[in-house]
Design an enzyme around this catalytic site. Structure first.
Site, short mmCIF file in Angstrom:
data_model
loop_
_atom_site.label_atom_id
_atom_site.label_comp_id
_atom_site.label_asym_id
_atom_site.label_seq_id
_atom_site.Cartn_x
_atom_site.Cartn_y
_atom_site.Cartn_z
N GLU A 103 25.93 -7.22 -24.75
CA GLU A 103 26.95 -6.87 -25.71
C GLU A 103 27.05 -5.54 -25.73
O GLU A 103 25.79 -5.04 -25.97
CB GLU A 103 26.99 -7.51 -27.08
N GLU A 163 21.02 -12.60 -31.23
CA GLU A 163 20.74 -11.65 -32.18
C GLU A 163 19.80 -12.16 -33.41
O GLU A 163 20.06 -11.94 -34.55
CB GLU A 163 21.99 -11.17 -32.86
C1 BGP Z 1 27.12 -8.60 -32.76
C2 BGP Z 1 27.40 -9.86 -32.61
C3 BGP Z 1 28.77 -10.39 -32.19
C4 BGP Z 1 29.81 -9.41 -32.40
C5 BGP Z 1 29.40 -7.76 -32.38
C6 BGP Z 1 30.24 -7.02 -32.86
O1 BGP Z 1 26.20 -8.47 -33.89
O2 BGP Z 1 26.50 -10.58 -31.94
O3 BGP Z 1 29.30 -11.63 -32.54
O4 BGP Z 1 30.37 -9.69 -33.44
O5 BGP Z 1 28.04 -7.73 -33.29
O6 BGP Z 1 30.38 -6.84 -34.25
P1 BGP Z 1 31.61 -6.86 -35.03
O7 BGP Z 1 32.50 -7.99 -34.57
O8 BGP Z 1 31.38 -6.76 -36.28
O9 BGP Z 1 32.64 -5.72 -34.88
#
Ligand code: BGP
Length: 483
Positions: A380, A197
């Site tokens: 993701e 990201e």
């Molecule tokens: C993205 C990241 C992940 C993961 C995901 C979910 O931005 O790449 O690391 O965390 O978000 O977000 P969160 O964990 O805040 O629910």
């Protein structure tokens, strides 16, 4: 519903949210280790100490003072230290995921486990052996490893002494990490992601940079552009057919209305995200970067040869996250990342206010493939929710089954109708892990429940949820169980 036979299906994770093993196996501290837990309403904090010995804390995405160094406050809880302990459970977790029929595992390397300060001449053998055993366990279970080299962290030493990615010295340290990984794993690993990201990184925890101002952030990201291109060049020297990507947060941005000024605002907001892919997929800074940088007061300092490096080494595929969709209008207040957070009145939301929009994943596949004509990997996606277990720690997460069912149908349309080459899909957090934004365990994504609370208490026992069995049936029936 048909899917291509060779489409990879798996689980995704990040070391500072899942691995744990803090201080074990020669692991050096990384910036994520200094981020406290938070909640949906309380921000996570970066704790630090000043040269005069006074200590302080700043919210994760805000600057910390010049001269401050990372500091562990013994009165605070730092979720990354144990996370959900992949470090001691990896064989069991990979077996559980493989038993579902999954054939891919995305995980990240803890930089501090390979080079504890980032400065060592030789890599930490215990760290390499740990990841080698994960890779071997994946391969024994017919799971393709998909490795993120850097997932939102740097060795804290590089941050304290060089201000992280502000310094070109960190490029050299990163390439030393890549060399150690490619040398050891290229024969077993085909798919790599250089940075997670990159379009939403800022501040100490992610970049190791003390300032969160646009100038510091974009100069640091320029150094990551160089590091990415030189890593691609190196990877190809170790394995010609390897595939190297950068990962982007790409939840789409819709125009809030059909008013021309809102539609143009959407284009402008979306360019704040596409900028990063434009540079790394096309190989040059796009024309509109000038306008964007003027608005932000940014002036990128380049070394001779930087532009040639970027031009000559572009990404092979585009990895991205897509959880939701957002909206933009002429009134949208943009944060640095360009990810507007205006909600959509036509969509339901999760408990954390993330709109649930299955069509967004097909939308992004079309938007991005149209623009770059490179293969895509959805690395993701998933539904973070409060999962309430019964007395046996079993969770009936029917809502997650619905979420996945509807998203998979849209992926199938993108592949089979829109003819877009999607390499695979890895759901975020197949085994419950710690939320990035809030540091909570309460925000669970997994097919597999982990018995642990927001403060790290619990047996860490793994228990499959209802969605585990649904996904197992999805894999066994090759998608015939979609409704
Ligand atoms: C993205 C990241 C992940 C993961 C995901 C979910 O931005 O790449 O690391 O965390 O978000 O977000 P969160 O964990 O805040 O629910």
């Amino acid at each position: 519903m048909k899917f291509p036979e060779d489409l990879l299906w798996g689980s995704a994770s990040a070391d500072f949210q899942y691995e744990g093993g803090f201080g074990e196996g020669g692991r050096g501290n990384v910036t994520g280790d200094y981020v406290t837990n938070g909640s949906h309403t309380v921000p996570r904090m970066m704790t630090y100490i000043m040269p005069d010995g006074t200590t302080g804390a700043s919210a994760m995405r805000t600057s910390i003072p010049e001269g401050a160094k990372a500091y562990l406050d013994e009165t605070k809880y730092y979720p990354s230290h144990q996370a959900t302990d992949f470090y001691h459970h990896y064989k069991e977790d990979i077996q559980l995921l493989s038993d579902m029929g999954l054939n891919c595992l995305r995980f990240s390397i803890c930089w501090g486990r390979i080079f504890p300060t980032g400065e060592e001449e030789t890599p930490n053998e215990e760290g390499l052996a740990f990841y080698e055993d994960i890779i071997d366990t994946c391969l024994e279970n017919n799971m393709e490893p998909l490795i993120t080299i850097c997932h939102d962290e740097v060795p804290v030493y590089l941050s304290d002494e060089y201000d992280g990615w502000s310094s070109r010295h960190t490029i050299d340290c990163y390439l030393k990490l890549c060399k150690a990984l490619f040398e050891r794993f290229s024969s077993k690993v085909k798919y790599w992601i250089t940075f997670n990201e990159i379009n939403v990184l800022s501040g100490f925890s992610h970049l190791g940079v003390h300032s969160c101002e646009p100038q510091a952030t974009f100069q640091a990201v320029h150094h990551m552009f160089i590091a990415n291109s030189l890593a691609i060049k190196m990877a190809k020297e170790y394995r010609e057919d390897c595939m190297v990507a950068v990962m982007y947060a790409l939840s789409p941005v819709y125009s809030l209305t059909c008013k021309p000024e809102d539609v143009f605002a959407q284009l402008d907001v979306r360019r704040r995200t596409l900028f990063y892919i434009d540079v790394m997929a096309r190989g040059y800074y796009p024309n509109y970067a000038d306008k964007m940088f003027k608005e932000l007061g940014v002036e990128i300092k380049m070394e001779p040869g930087d532009e040639d490096i970027i031009k000559a080494n572009t990404i092979d595929y585009i990895a991205f996250s897509c959880y939701r969709s957002t909206t933009a209008s002429a009134k949208t207040k943009l944060d640095l990342t360009g990810l507007s957070f205006d909600t959509n009145p036509y969509l339901e939301q999760t408990a954390w206010g993330w709109p649930i929009d299955p069509q967004s994943i097909r939308f992004v596949c079309n938007e991005i493939y149209d623009r770059y004509q490179k293969p895509l990997f959805i690395v993701e996606n998933g539904m973070g929710e409060v999962d309430v277990p019964d007395e046996n720690l079993y969770v009936n997460d029917a809502y997650r089954i619905d979420y996945l069912n509807d998203h998979f149908k849209e992926i199938q349309k993108a592949v089979e109708i829109d003819k877009i080459p999607v390499l695979g899909y890895t759901m975020w957090g197949g085994v419950d892990l710690v939320s990035l934004s809030t540091g909570e365990m309460k925000k669970r994504y997994g097919w597999i429940y982990v018995d642990m609370d927001d403060l790290g208490n619990g047996t860490l026992k793994r228990v499959p949820k209802a969605s585990y069995y649904w996904m197992k049936e999805f894999m066994e029936t090759k998608g015939q169980n979609l409704k």
